[in-house]
Design a protein around this motif. Structure first.
Motif, mmCIF file in Angstrom:
data_model
loop_
_atom_site.group_PDB
_atom_site.id
_atom_site.type_symbol
_atom_site.label_atom_id
_atom_site.label_comp_id
_atom_site.label_asym_id
_atom_site.label_seq_id
_atom_site.Cartn_x
_atom_site.Cartn_y
_atom_site.Cartn_z
ATOM 1 N N THR A 36 57.859 31.428 1.270
ATOM 2 C CA THR A 36 57.269 30.153 1.669
ATOM 3 C C THR A 36 56.697 29.457 0.446
ATOM 4 N N PHE A 115 60.124 28.114 6.310
ATOM 5 C CA PHE A 115 58.945 28.389 7.135
ATOM 6 C C PHE A 115 59.386 28.771 8.544
ATOM 7 N N ALA A 149 49.167 29.925 13.885
ATOM 8 C CA ALA A 149 49.360 29.851 12.437
ATOM 9 C C ALA A 149 49.408 31.225 11.773
ATOM 10 N N THR A 150 50.368 31.358 10.845
ATOM 11 C CA THR A 150 50.501 32.566 10.033
ATOM 12 C C THR A 150 50.721 32.139 8.587
ATOM 13 N N ASP A 151 51.022 33.108 7.730
ATOM 14 C CA ASP A 151 51.310 32.781 6.334
ATOM 15 C C ASP A 151 52.725 32.217 6.156
ATOM 16 N N ARG A 152 53.467 32.067 7.250
ATOM 17 C CA ARG A 152 54.802 31.462 7.191
ATOM 18 C C ARG A 152 54.843 30.152 7.992
ATOM 19 N N THR A 153 53.666 29.508 8.108
ATOM 20 C CA THR A 153 53.535 28.250 8.842
ATOM 21 C C THR A 153 53.340 27.102 7.867
ATOM 22 N N LEU A 180 42.716 28.191 8.089
ATOM 23 C CA LEU A 180 44.146 28.144 7.757
ATOM 24 C C LEU A 180 44.398 28.660 6.346
ATOM 25 N N ARG A 183 44.280 32.401 6.386
ATOM 26 C CA ARG A 183 45.498 32.982 6.949
ATOM 27 C C ARG A 183 46.707 32.866 6.019
ATOM 28 N N SER A 185 48.327 29.989 5.394
ATOM 29 C CA SER A 185 49.234 28.933 5.839
ATOM 30 C C SER A 185 49.365 27.853 4.765
#
Length: 195
Positions: A36, A115, A149-153, A180, A183, A185
């Motif tokens: 990402t 993403f 929300a995640t670290d791939r958002t 965020l 996390r 994001s």
């Protein structure tokens, strides 16, 4: 055989339409990374570029953008009619175009990550029928973002914290962005807040 020929022609027509649209945008194939991130050069809002070019109007000003593990969230602040929302929408459109397998209006040395989730809150979703004020609508969207929300958002939030008393809006916006960020994001946010 006729059914197979029909599907073949539909696929060829689809690919030709994508190619013609890419040519009309002067779009190219950037570098795609298996992580990402965003490192874009000379990106242009696809619809503005297409419409202005066809109408023979002024040129669309390109922008460059970098979001990486050290700088994941960009906050754009400024007055009305300053281009904040146009930039935000361009980021969403360009990323979505790439993830749909389209060429994009950026320099081909640009790098794109992929993403898992794209979250967009743009515009006024006020609804009398659903008993939603402008701010209540934004709060519901923020709640949904925090739920998923995640670290791939990648999130795109227009006028974050707007629609309510400025101190309250600013405090909620700050708390949301801190969470965020925690996390991992990625996102672009526009606001009228100076601090």
């Amino acid at each position: 055989q006729l059914i197979n020929a029909y599907w073949f022609l539909a696929r060829v027509d689809f690919l030709r339409a994508k190619a013609r649209f890419a040519l009309s945008l002067n779009a190219g194939r950037p570098v795609v990374q298996d992580r990402t991130m965003i490192t874009w050069f000379d990106a242009r809002h696809p619809l503005l570029y297409h419409n202005y070019l066809n109408a023979g109007q002024r040129a669309v000003v390109p922008f460059s953008l970098t979001l990486d593990s050290d700088s994941r969230i960009l906050i754009i602040s400024g007055p009305n009619a300053g281009g904040k929302s146009v930039c935000l929408k361009a980021v969403g459109l360009i990323q979505y175009m790439l993830q749909c397998g389209m060429l994009v209006p950026c320099r081909e040395t640009s790098e794109f990550g992929i993403f898992d989730k794209l979250f967009i809150d743009i515009g006024d979703q006020q609804s009398i029928d659903d008993d939603l004020s402008t701010y209540t609508s934004h709060l519901q969207h923020m709640k949904q973002l925090l739920f998923e929300a995640t670290d791939r958002t990648l999130f795109l939030l227009d006028e974050l914290g707007g629609g309510t008393e400025p101190r309250s809006g600013c405090a909620i916006a700050q708390a949301l962005l801190e969470e965020l960020c925690r996390r991992g994001s990625f996102g672009v946010v526009t606001t009228h807040f100076a601090d």
